[in-house]
Design an enzyme around this catalytic site. Structure first.
Site, PDB file in Angstrom:
ATOM      1  N   SER A 252       0.865  -1.187   0.000  1.00 18.17           N
ATOM      2  CA  SER A 252       0.000   0.000   0.000  1.00 18.17           C
ATOM      3  C   SER A 252       0.891   1.224   0.000  1.00 18.17           C
ATOM      4  CB  SER A 252      -0.856   0.030   1.264  1.00 18.17           C
ATOM      5  OG  SER A 252      -0.073   0.471   2.365  1.00 18.17           O
ATOM      6  N   ASP A 253       0.340   2.383  -0.282  1.00 19.88           N
ATOM      7  CA  ASP A 253       1.102   3.611  -0.067  1.00 19.88           C
ATOM      8  C   ASP A 253       0.995   3.976   1.418  1.00 19.88           C
ATOM      9  OD1 ASP A 253       2.653   5.810  -0.423  1.00 19.88           O
ATOM     10  OD2 ASP A 253       1.536   6.625  -2.112  1.00 19.88           O
ATOM     11  N   TYR A 254       1.749   4.978   1.814  1.00 17.81           N
ATOM     12  CA  TYR A 254       1.952   5.344   3.219  1.00 17.81           C
ATOM     13  C   TYR A 254       0.632   5.603   3.964  1.00 17.81           C
ATOM     14  CZ  TYR A 254       5.047   7.173   6.849  1.00 17.81           C
ATOM     15  OH  TYR A 254       5.768   7.360   7.992  1.00 17.81           O
ATOM     16  N   GLY A 256      -2.050   4.313   3.529  1.00 17.81           N
ATOM     17  CA  GLY A 256      -3.191   4.239   2.612  1.00 17.81           C
ATOM     18  C   GLY A 256      -4.288   3.291   3.082  1.00 17.81           C
TER      19      GLY A 256
END
Ligand code: BGC
Length: 712
Positions: A252-254, A256
């Site tokens: 996932s992104d940070y 997210g």
């Protein structure tokens, strides 16, 4: 390596931590301390040692500290990841500039050198390449992408993946998917995209990159058609894992995963973990949803253990591929750091990329400058070393060559310079303007170095106004009043709306944020040691109200054929602005002149299964050697879905001596003409096509091609 056996010996808690990522700082801070209590990121300190991966740390010492922290597991070493986006210690130009080189080998070389440096400093995986399709210059992250064309982005992304692999690190294609389509150009904003447009434009570059076997894919922050990407089963499970058979690590992104709560999609963090895990997002970057809830979810039967095991196996496989089980610190090397970081070779590549990625937008003949020209440097970027741009990574300003330094080195003379004002968008201090005007009065040519402050593009730095800052425009007007010649050198992380300032100057060189060799590159370009050859890969709007503006758009039912301010009521237009951008995709001037002529198709009718060749003569009709990018565009005139007015299908960069000419050739096959038709099938439809060749997307030669079914 018997992954199954290792996994069988792991508890559910250990598996959840294996799939969790925290900031490297957490481990570094705690490396010498008592390992109890809650760490900065929220993981109980006793569990930090079980974490599967960390992100963003500052080089060899930090890497060693992480590797040797007494509580960190040694038999299953963690992965060290970092945003090595356009360089490590040697910082290359922004990716939007690298795209504009139209040079895939150069893009690969930048990635390879970045990887070599990063690896020596302990990095295992980079969060790159970013291949989001970008059409709106208000979005701050356009600088991380190679622009508004899916075909070019795909090829550039692939070149980067190859480069990172050659340099010995793993990489992560991001941000899947359509993050670049944020509504109104505001970062993290909603995207709403038809199925057709997704397949045809937004997904292409990510999927193209998969052909080079990147180890990871990162999900994006945005909602897509009402579903947050971290919960988007159709794209994550059906497409990425199913159709594309991607069996690498999805991260996932940070934070997210936890953001699904703010999206209004999941009620709490536990629900976030359930959704993300069931969509086979293997690593939770920094939201701790997995660390806190995955074991419970498995026990409750809401996530199957088999799925979790598969996720863990993917992470272990990556560690194995990187050789971490043999030696967790294998890549770390002071010697290699010394040999490669900021080496002559790396700087040379950085300089070439900055030269070839900078774009000459205007020139009334004042450029190239003569070495003995009486010049001065005015503006916030005259002496500034803040040329590295958004993801400067471990780049240090002390290693950056300023424009002043570059010019003084090249000309062998000292050049007077005044910053005059700050580059920030809201700069208001005018006290330096008078001194700037005094210095300007004494020279014949004023080189004005201005633009967007380096921290004003990038993540979370969207702008609603993309003109030069008001104080800089004021300064330009005042300099114009001196009657001197003005060369405008611009630095920015996005296309700027330059309509007001272009008439004030004699030449415009647009250098993006060119990296550590920026000053040398600018000097070489201004004085003609290097002939400008870069192109823009995003349209430059005339005004922000045109955004998003991109070349590969559709015709309306009421197209405005003559793009002037004349009354054209009931056509698709603005009453106060032209439709066309100020500078089109693929545009960029040179100090020589190229002529493209005699366009020919080998045959004008082609049957399915056949191919044709389109050719033309490119001649350097100026008086110095130069390089030009010949671009092939296609329009499918009538289809079961309407097709864009033109789409890039090929390009080649050609070097020609003065007076020299050559034949350029592109092959056109059914594949070149194919698209996702109304039935969803990817194929070429019979009928008429326009084939175009040009040195930018606006000024093209055209000819017609017909595709017919096979003869019976
Ligand atoms: C960015 C990503 C980046 C990640 C890790 C996020 O905020 O969107 O592009 O890779 O942080 O630093």
């Amino acid at each position: 390596m018997d992954y199954k056996k290792i996994i069988a010996n792991m508890t559910l808690e250990e598996k959840a931590l294996e799939l969790s990522q925290v900031a490297a700082a957490d481990i570094i801070q705690d490396a010498d301390a008592v390992v109890t209590g809650i760490s900065h990121s929220g993981v109980p300190r006793e569990q930090l040692g079980e974490i599967g991966s960390v992100l963003n740390f500052s080089g060899i010492e930090a890497a060693k500290k992480i590797r040797s922290a007494p509580f960190v597991k040694k038999d299953n070493p963690l992965l060290l990841m970092q945003d090595v986006v356009h360089g490590y210690k040697t910082v290359y130009p922004l990716n939007i500039a690298i795209g504009g080189t139209f040079d895939l080998e150069l893009a690969e070389a930048c990635a390879e050198m970045s990887a070599i440096e990063a690896k020596a400093n302990g990095v295992n995986v980079t969060f790159a390449p970013m291949v989001d399709l970008v059409r709106d210059a208000r979005w701050g992250r356009v600088n991380e992408s190679t622009g508004e064309d899916p075909y070019l982005n795909g090829l550039m992304g692939r070149a980067s993946v190859r480069g990172y692999h050659k340099g010995g690190i793993a990489c992560c294609v991001k941000h899947f998917a359509a993050y670049g389509a944020a509504e109104s150009g505001r970062d993290y904003n909603t995207t709403d995209i038809s199925d057709h447009a997704l397949k045809e434009y937004y997904l292409k570059s990510y999927l193209e990159c998969l052909k080079e076997n990147p180890e990871m894919v990162m999900t994006s922050f945005n909602l897509l058609n009402g579903i947050p990407m971290n919960g988007h089963t159709e794209l994550l499970v059906d497409l990425l894992r199913g159709q594309e058979k991607f069996d690498g690590v999805v991260i996932s992104d940070y934070g997210g995963i936890s953001e699904m709560i703010a999206h209004g999609y999941a009620e709490d963090l536990k629900e976030c973990a359930r959704i993300a895990a069931n969509n086979e997002i293997d690593i939770d970057m920094c939201s701790l949803a997995y660390a806190k809830y995955l074991p419970e979810l498995v026990r409750e039967g809401k996530v199957s253990e088999e799925k979790v095991n598969r996720m863990v196996e993917r992470v272990l496989r990556l560690k194995d591929k990187l050789g971490l089980y043999e030696n967790a610190s294998a890549g770390i090397s002071e010697e290699r750091d010394k040999t490669y970081c900021l080496s002559r070779e790396a700087r040379e590549i950085a300089r070439r990329a900055a030269e070839d990625g900078s774009v000459l937008l205007e020139n009334n003949g004042i450029l190239p400058l003569k070495k003995d020209a009486n010049v001065c440097l005015i503006g916030p970027y005259a002496e500034s070393r803040e040329l590295m741009g958004e993801w400067a990574c471990l780049g240090k300003t002390e290693n950056v060559v300023s424009v002043k330094k570059g010019i003084e080195k090249l000309t062998g003379k000292s050049v007077p310079s005044v910053a005059a004002c700050s580059a920030q968008w809201n700069a208001a201090d005018e006290s330096g303007l008078a001194e700037a005007l005094r210095v300007a009065e004494k020279s014949e040519i004023i080189i004005v170095c201005m633009g967007e402050y380096c921290k004003e593009s990038g993540e979370s730095h969207s702008r609603s106004n993309i003109e030069l800052a008001a104080l800089q425009v004021k300064l330009l007007h005042k300099l114009k009043e001196t009657g001197k010649k003005i060369v405008l050198v611009l630095f920015a992380g996005r296309p700027l709306a330059l309509t007001e300032v272009v008439p004030l100057v004699d030449a415009v060189l647009f250098c993006w944020h060119p990296g550590i060799e920026g000053g040398n590159a600018v000097a070489n370009l201004l004085y003609g040691t290097v002939n400008p050859n870069g192109k823009i890969t995003m349209s430059f709007p005339r005004s922000v109200g045109q955004c998003p503006v991109y070349y590969n758009c559709f015709s309306t039912g009421r197209p405005k054929h003559n793009d002037t301010y004349e009354n054209a009521c009931f056509t698709s237009r603005y009453i106060d602005e032209l439709n066309a951008p100020l500078y089109p995709f693929g545009y960029g001037l040179s100090y020589t002149k190229f002529e493209l002529k005699d366009m020919r198709l080998s045959v004008s009718t082609m049957r399915r299964g056949e191919s044709v060749t389109v050719s033309a003569t490119l001649k350097n009709i100026g008086n110095r050697a130069g390089r030009e990018v010949v671009q092939l565009y296609i329009r499918d005139k009538f289809g079961s879905c309407a097709r864009p007015v033109k789409e890039l299908k090929g390009f080649c960069k050609i070097a020609l001596a003065a007076g020299e000419q050559t034949q350029v050739r592109f092959k056109i096959s059914e594949e070149t003409l194919a698209y996702f038709t109304a039935s969803g099938e990817y194929k070429a439809e019979t009928g008429d096509f326009e084939v175009m060749l040009g040195t930018n997307s606006r000024d093209v030669l055209k000819t017609d091609l017909r595709l017919l079914d096979r003869e019976l």
